[in-house]
Design an enzyme around this catalytic site. Structure first.
Site, short mmCIF file in Angstrom:
data_model
loop_
_atom_site.label_atom_id
_atom_site.label_comp_id
_atom_site.label_asym_id
_atom_site.label_seq_id
_atom_site.Cartn_x
_atom_site.Cartn_y
_atom_site.Cartn_z
N PRO A 2 -41.60 49.99 21.71
CA PRO A 2 -42.88 49.41 22.10
C PRO A 2 -42.67 48.12 22.87
CG PRO A 2 -42.55 49.19 19.73
CD PRO A 2 -41.42 50.02 20.25
N GLU A 3 -43.40 47.98 23.94
CA GLU A 3 -43.35 46.73 24.69
C GLU A 3 -44.71 46.04 24.53
OE1 GLU A 3 -41.59 46.51 28.50
OE2 GLU A 3 -40.14 48.08 28.09
#
Ligand SMILES: [Zn+2]
Length: 268
Positions: A2-3
């Protein structure tokens, strides 16, 4: 992994509720169940008992649950972590559970993490955890001039962009996406960028992040678990496929040890 957009979406889900999943704000924590002690990096989780959640904020890829006291829960999702609010009756059936916070309204905030890289801190001073982070790319203070001031040195611009001290929360995916949108070769020396290119890059960073948040909220975000939805990305994991803008076959290489994809025609 996840960014920033995916983490921001988790934050909004916890704060406002999303897709039928209720918000955690306003609920009081009544029981803290540390299922996997390895998830606790610092602090005493039991300090959260009796506290009401009053806000949920994000800094880079950390999510902070603020309470009605000084104590805060800071969560880093890392590779595969996630936070969900479920009915307490369902809190046993979730998979890969590391931490459970039972709430006074019959629900439970569950931290799941299949690969166990995620961690939590309980602290009164969350900012001390963020001391080394650069500016938030979606903050008003993050102007093109602010970006320009941080772009130093000869290393590849891709390597500079994923350095969390330069810009917080920008990772491999959105760095490649921003460079493609701005038409900049990821291998270029950071100090070779012109003022016009820095302005284009600044705009591109914000556009790909806002686009990523919109996609994640629509659940179009490419889930690291099930890659069934259409990819919202222009270059990420599209090496060897045609550039969406010009049709040229996208190239790939390693920059700063990270797989980097770019268009040899569009990005100069
Ligand atoms: Zn192209």
């Amino acid at each position: 992994m996840p960014e920033l957009p995916e983490v921001e979406t988790v934050r909004r889900r916890l704060l406002h509720g999303l897709h039928g999943e209720g918000a955690v704000r306003g609920a009081r924590i009544v029981i803290v169940d540390v299922v996997d002690p390895a998830v606790v990096r610092s602090g005493a989780l039991q300090r959260l008992v009796g506290r009401r959640v009053v806000d949920v904020t994000r800094r880079a890829k950390w999510i902070t649950l603020h309470t009605d006291a000084a104590v805060k829960l800071v969560v880093h999702l890392k590779m595969t972590g996630d936070l969900h609010v479920v009915d307490a009756a369902d809190a046993n059936s979730a998979r890969f559970v590391r931490l459970r916070l039972f709430l006074d309204d019959g629900r439970c905030l569950v931290f799941t993490d299949p690969r166990r890289f995620g961690h939590v801190d309980v602290t009164d001073d969350a900012n001390s955890l963020f001391a080394d982070l650069g500016p938030e790319p979606l903050d008003a203070a993050f102007t093109a001039a602010a970006l320009a001031a941080r772009l130093r040195g000869r290393r590849a611009i891709k390597a500079t962009l994923i350095d969390q001290r330069v810009v917080a929360g920008l990772g491999n995916i959105y760095a490649d996406e921003a460079l493609h949108r701005a038409g900049i070769d990821p291998r270029r020396s950071t100090l070779s960028l012109t003022t016009i290119e820095i302005h284009a890059l600044h705009r591109a960073i914000q556009e790909v992040l806002y686009g990523g948040i919109a996609a994640a909220e629509k659940e179009l975000a490419w889930r690291y678990e099930s890659r069934t939805a259409a990819s919202p990305f222009s270059v990420y994991e599209r090496a060897g496929l045609p550039c969406l803008r010009c049709g040229t076959t996208l190239a790939s290489t390693s920059v700063a040890g990270r797989l980097t994809v770019w268009c040899p025609h569009c990005q100069r």
